[in-house]
Design an enzyme around this catalytic site. Structure first.
Site, short mmCIF file in Angstrom:
data_model
loop_
_atom_site.label_atom_id
_atom_site.label_comp_id
_atom_site.label_asym_id
_atom_site.label_seq_id
_atom_site.Cartn_x
_atom_site.Cartn_y
_atom_site.Cartn_z
N LYS A 1 -6.90 1.55 -2.49
CA LYS A 1 -6.83 1.24 -1.44
C LYS A 1 -6.84 2.39 -0.26
O LYS A 1 -6.87 2.40 0.85
CB LYS A 1 -5.38 0.87 -1.35
CG LYS A 1 -3.99 0.10 0.05
CD LYS A 1 -5.21 -1.00 0.42
CE LYS A 1 -4.57 -1.20 2.72
NZ LYS A 1 -5.58 -1.93 2.75
N LYS B 1 0.44 5.54 8.61
CA LYS B 1 1.28 5.88 6.93
C LYS B 1 0.25 5.60 5.66
O LYS B 1 0.49 6.70 4.86
CB LYS B 1 2.16 4.26 6.37
CG LYS B 1 2.76 4.09 5.29
CD LYS B 1 1.99 3.59 4.05
CE LYS B 1 1.60 2.29 4.36
NZ LYS B 1 1.36 1.20 3.80
N SER C 1 1.26 -0.98 0.06
CA SER C 1 0.31 -0.26 0.15
C SER C 1 1.00 0.87 -0.34
O SER C 1 1.82 1.38 0.97
CB SER C 1 -0.85 0.43 1.17
OG SER C 1 -1.49 -1.05 1.39
P1 NAD Z 1 5.72 -6.01 7.47
O1 NAD Z 1 6.06 -4.70 7.80
O2 NAD Z 1 5.33 -7.43 8.56
O3 NAD Z 1 6.18 -6.63 5.69
C1 NAD Z 1 7.06 -6.02 5.27
C2 NAD Z 1 8.59 -6.56 4.71
O4 NAD Z 1 9.03 -6.41 3.88
C3 NAD Z 1 9.23 -7.97 6.61
O5 NAD Z 1 9.14 -8.17 6.14
C4 NAD Z 1 10.59 -6.39 5.72
O6 NAD Z 1 12.06 -7.62 6.45
C5 NAD Z 1 10.31 -6.82 4.48
N1 NAD Z 1 11.37 -5.27 3.89
C6 NAD Z 1 11.46 -3.61 3.92
N2 NAD Z 1 12.56 -3.03 3.33
C7 NAD Z 1 12.70 -4.69 2.39
C8 NAD Z 1 13.70 -4.40 1.68
N3 NAD Z 1 14.96 -2.95 1.00
N4 NAD Z 1 14.11 -5.52 0.96
C9 NAD Z 1 13.46 -7.13 0.97
N5 NAD Z 1 12.60 -7.21 2.26
C10 NAD Z 1 12.42 -5.79 3.08
O7 NAD Z 1 4.66 -5.64 6.81
P2 NAD Z 1 2.80 -6.25 6.22
O8 NAD Z 1 1.58 -6.16 7.98
O9 NAD Z 1 3.40 -7.60 5.75
O10 NAD Z 1 2.34 -5.22 4.86
C11 NAD Z 1 3.19 -4.96 3.70
C12 NAD Z 1 2.11 -4.04 2.91
O11 NAD Z 1 0.94 -4.24 2.96
C13 NAD Z 1 2.34 -2.81 3.86
O12 NAD Z 1 2.37 -1.76 2.88
C14 NAD Z 1 0.67 -2.50 4.63
O13 NAD Z 1 -0.18 -1.27 4.35
C15 NAD Z 1 0.12 -3.40 3.19
N6 NAD Z 1 -0.92 -4.25 3.56
C16 NAD Z 1 -0.87 -4.26 4.79
C17 NAD Z 1 -2.02 -6.10 5.86
C18 NAD Z 1 -1.94 -6.65 6.87
O14 NAD Z 1 -3.12 -6.24 8.06
N7 NAD Z 1 -0.41 -6.36 7.54
C19 NAD Z 1 -3.19 -5.51 5.60
C20 NAD Z 1 -3.02 -5.35 3.74
C21 NAD Z 1 -2.43 -4.49 3.05
#
Ligand code: NAD
Length: 294
Positions: free
Chosen positions: A168, A236, A93
């Site tokens: 979104k 964010k 997102s």
């Molecule tokens: P999270 O923080 O659990 O996961 C993000 C991952 O990205 C981590 O494992 C991190 O190590 C990795 N990462 C960060 N920088 C990196 C890089 N340079 N290279 C490789 N890996 C890297 O976040 P999440 O909850 O999985 O969310 C991911 C996206 O999905 C976000 O944009 C969030 O807003 C969206 N989202 C999350 C949810 C939810 O309920 N958690 C629901 C819908 C959408």
């Protein structure tokens, strides 16, 4: 199909498992090694680097925190090694304008890009029933629709590049305001001496009922704020919504108010909690614990 997947967090890990379950080969990468090990145990192949993912896969999916991370991974990594004619689907997102910027850089290298953020949170990521909202070229959407379908119950083409993330943002405004409304309403019933669990039972099937209410009220009543969706990530998203609202001249009155509540909680060290922690703002205001009653 061999698919590259970068970003194995709360959402990325179960999404990879559903791709594997649908018979795809997945080459996975994250900066956190434990996360890579987790999906390797489920059948994915570990990539040594972003360039490794880029060289081996015609389709790469990214699921990262926000625009800066997606820019770093795509502009500073994937684009250097991906072949012309490859496809990047960013499912993070991010701000619609940033998706458009990354898309333009991809197009200049002959690489297609879609923005395809999701809604549904961890439970639906695990079940493979996410709502997936997609922006970008219609022919590329048709090419990857079945792959996305392995992770979602609905996959909708919303318009040109950036339209997925605009959709979104609308979703995130509705979720934030809904959690705030639920918090405010359940505090009222508790303060008035009515058991909040009974209020939930009574109203969840009526007009006020919602997916948000069903998912978050049990957490609020248990005092369980393990994420789920982290407050920091929702801040964010609302920051991206407010920037976009200013850019297109669309008033965001209540989003602004909930953002102030969220920032206050973050400043008190709650950013890594589930966004349902908004309920505790009302608990501090009133000195009343919603779950324990008056
Ligand atoms: P999270 O923080 O659990 O996961 C993000 C991952 O990205 C981590 O494992 C991190 O190590 C990795 N990462 C960060 N920088 C990196 C890089 N340079 N290279 C490789 N890996 C890297 O976040 P999440 O909850 O999985 O969310 C991911 C996206 O999905 C976000 O944009 C969030 O807003 C969206 N989202 C999350 C949810 C939810 O309920 N958690 C629901 C819908 C959408």
């Amino acid at each position: 199909m061999k698919i590259g997947f970068i970003g194995l967090g709360i959402m990325g890990k179960p999404m990879v498992k559903n791709l594997l379950g649908a018979g795809h080969e997945v080459c996975a990468y994250d900066i956190v090694k434990d996360s890579v090990d987790d999906v390797v145990a489920a059948g994915a192949v570990a990539a040594a680097s972003i360039a490794d993912v880029a060289r081996g896969c015609k389709l790469v999916i990214t699921m990262l925190p926000n625009g800066p991370e997606v820019k770093e991974v795509v502009l500073g990594g994937l684009l250097g090694s991906m072949a012309q004619g490859s496809i990047i689907v960013d499912m993070s997102s991010i701000a619609p304008g940033v998706a458009q910027e990354i898309h333009a850089a991809c197009a200049a290298k002959g690489i297609a890009m879609l923005d395809a953020p999701v809604s549904g949170g961890e439970p639906k990521a695990i079940d493979g029933t996410l709502s997936i909202m997609v922006g970008g070229d219609g022919a590329i959407f048709d090419e990857v629709k079945d792959v996305l379908g392995a992770m979602g119950a609905s996959v909708v083409h919303c318009g040109d590049i950036g339209a997925g993330n605009t959709t979104k943002l609308a979703n995130q405004i509705i979720v934030a305001l809904n959690i705030a409304a639920v918090s405010e309403a359940f505090m009222l019933s508790t303060r008035a001496g009515v058991d909040p669990a009974r209020v939930f039972d009574a109203i969840k099937g009526g007009l006020a009922g919602s997916t948000v209410m069903n998912a978050k009220v049990p957490m609020i009543l248990d005092g369980n704020f393990n994420p789920g969706f982290k407050l920091d990530l929702h801040i964010k998203d609302l920051a991206n919504a407010l920037d976009t609202g200013h850019a297109v001249d669309s008033p965001l009155l209540f989003t602004t108010a909930v953002m102030e509540v969220m920032k206050k909680l973050r400043d008190e060290g709650m950013g890594q909690n589930d966004h349902s922690v908004i309920a505790t703002y009302y608990e501090k205001l009133t000195g009343t614990n919603i779950r324990a009653g008056v």
